[in-house]
Design an enzyme around this catalytic site. Structure first.
Site, mmCIF file in Angstrom:
data_model
loop_
_atom_site.group_PDB
_atom_site.id
_atom_site.type_symbol
_atom_site.label_atom_id
_atom_site.label_comp_id
_atom_site.label_asym_id
_atom_site.label_seq_id
_atom_site.Cartn_x
_atom_site.Cartn_y
_atom_site.Cartn_z
ATOM 1 N N ASP A 36 -9.844 -8.973 8.313
ATOM 2 C CA ASP A 36 -11.422 -8.947 8.060
ATOM 3 C C ASP A 36 -12.029 -10.397 8.219
ATOM 4 O O ASP A 36 -13.179 -10.488 8.489
ATOM 5 C CB ASP A 36 -11.846 -8.214 6.816
ATOM 6 N N TYR A 91 0.910 -1.239 -0.008
ATOM 7 C CA TYR A 91 0.007 0.026 0.075
ATOM 8 C C TYR A 91 0.986 1.288 -0.148
ATOM 9 O O TYR A 91 0.384 2.471 -0.249
ATOM 10 C CB TYR A 91 -1.020 -0.130 1.095
ATOM 11 N N ASP A 120 -4.563 -6.896 5.757
ATOM 12 C CA ASP A 120 -5.981 -6.196 5.495
ATOM 13 C C ASP A 120 -6.991 -7.272 5.401
ATOM 14 O O ASP A 120 -8.259 -7.169 5.945
ATOM 15 C CB ASP A 120 -5.763 -5.247 4.368
ATOM 16 N N ASP A 155 -2.516 -18.276 1.598
ATOM 17 C CA ASP A 155 -3.913 -18.965 0.959
ATOM 18 C C ASP A 155 -4.249 -20.108 1.759
ATOM 19 O O ASP A 155 -5.485 -20.446 2.133
ATOM 20 C CB ASP A 155 -3.362 -19.586 -0.318
ATOM 21 N N LYS A 161 3.808 -15.578 1.665
ATOM 22 C CA LYS A 161 3.784 -16.170 0.612
ATOM 23 C C LYS A 161 5.272 -16.454 -0.012
ATOM 24 O O LYS A 161 5.381 -16.139 -1.101
ATOM 25 C CB LYS A 161 2.879 -15.320 -0.469
#
Ligand code: NAD
Length: 359
Positions: free
Chosen positions: A249, A140, A245, A221, A189
């Site tokens: 959630d 980001y 992020d 994943d 990852k």
């Protein structure tokens, strides 16, 4: 004497912060902690009063405090204002000004609330995890560009971290895990991303400093899959900005109740910003219908992380748990088919205070 800055903000923000402050005062009294409060504006109310969503004066006040308790910002009134005046700009500004690089989001399923989850009760019962997300680096904030080459539109973002950025959030996560179930899962990852391999190496290098914490690594994943299959295996998770992020959630939704999710954003030196995950809920603002528990549980995090008072945090969490066990619910956490008369925001504050009085 510890100073706390209150930034109630917009919509239901002032209603939930008012109840959380009552709880904070009572818990401080029980545990002999001296608090002093300051208050200022953030978001739409600040735009209306000063023309900007966060004044320099409010930032200075925050820097002089041990912690900031924030309600929520935004609402339809300010949806069309220019970006620099948007309420959310105030939120981003205070996080930046206070150097908050870590976001902590617990996801706890209370025994009496297992039915609120979209997942089966036997899968969610006992879930109690904490997602630690890096907040100021990674995808980001990396170099980004959209351009045209040979008649083709192209675009890129860059994910970049240095070892110091990783080790400071890594240490915070190890400390958090140490205060919980002593299991830390690093989510990455590294089979594809170079930058994830650096995270993996740095986390492994930190591990010997925390011999009491068991460090594991999980691909992002498969982490996403395990979260819906067997979420209770997780205790503390740490990850980069992008992964955090999404995973925070997903973890939050396992609890099924937005009105009960607290959060903490922490920086160097212990100063923290504590706020509910939910927004300003303009649809119910001013009606005494808001659930104050997310903000009250954010106060528990404030005691734990910025005031070094985990016993006060535990007192608050136990009080909330007992209120829920007794069957009291604000409207947002009453499930279809449940025959319960909702309690209002103030009444929910009263109920938590009643439980605290029993200490
Ligand atoms: P929201 O979280 O405000 O509301 C979503 C739904 O959940 C609404 O139906 C609301 O009534 C309900 N809800 C939320 N919190 C509740 C609580 N404590 N008790 C009972 N019900 C609750 O999200 P939204 O509707 O997408 O956004 C409304 C405004 O809030 C927008 O202006 C948005 O930009 C802002 N927002 C602010 C923050 C923040 O301050 N951190 C976060 C998200 C959204």
């Amino acid at each position: 004497m510890k100073k706390i800055l209150l930034l109630p903000g917009d919509g239901i923000g002032p209603e939930v912060v008012a109840q959380a402050v009552r709880v904070m005062k009572k818990a401080a009294e029980i545990h002999g902690i001296e608090l002093a409060f300051e208050e200022d504006l953030i978001g739409g109310c600040s735009v209306d009063a000063t023309g900007t969503p966060l004044t320099d004066a409010a930032v200075e006040k925050a820097k002089g405090c041990a912690a900031v308790l924030l309600g929520a910002v935004g609402g339809p009134k300010w949806d069309a204002v220019p970006r620099e005046q948007r309420p959310e700009t105030g939120l981003l500004a205070i996080r930046k000004e206070l150097g908050l690089f870590a976001n902590l989001r617990p996801a706890t399923v209370y025994p009496s609330m297992v039915e609120a989850s979209a997942l089966r009760p036997e899968i969610v019962s006992g879930v109690d995890m904490l997602v630690v997300r890096e907040l100021t680096g990674g995808l980001y904030f990396g170099a980004a560009k959209t351009y045209e080459e040979d008649g083709i539109r192209k675009s890129y973002n860059t994910m970049s971290y240095d070892e110091n950025e990783i080790s400071r959030i890594g240490r915070m996560a190890f400390e958090a895990a140490r205060g919980r179930g002593k299991e830390l899962c690093h989510v990455h990852k590294a089979n594809v991303l170079e930058v994830s391999q650096l995270w993996l190496d740095v986390m492994n290098e930190l591990a010997p400093e925390y011999p009491d914490v068991n460090l594991t690594h999980q691909l992002v994943d498969s982490c996403a899959m395990i979260l819906v299959k067997e979420p209770k295996i997780f205790d503390t998770l740490v990850m980069s900005n992008l992964f955090g992020d999404i995973i925070s959630d997903e973890a939050a939704m396992i609890t099924g109740s937005l009105g009960m999710l607290p959060s903490a954003s922490l920086g160097e030196g212990g100063i923290g910003l504590f706020e509910p995950v939910h927004g300003s809920a303009p649809d119910i603002a001013g009606q005494d219908k808001a659930n104050p528990l997310a903000t009250i549980l954010s106060v528990a995090m404030l005691f734990e992380h910025s005031l070094n008072a985990p016993e006060a945090a535990a007192t608050i969490r136990e009080a909330v748990s007992r209120v829920l066990d007794a069957g009291h619910r604000t409207g947002d956490i009453i499930l279809p088919g449940q025959d319960i008369t909702p309690v209002g925001c103030t009444a929910m504050g009263d109920l938590v205070l009643e439980q605290l009085d029993k200490n």
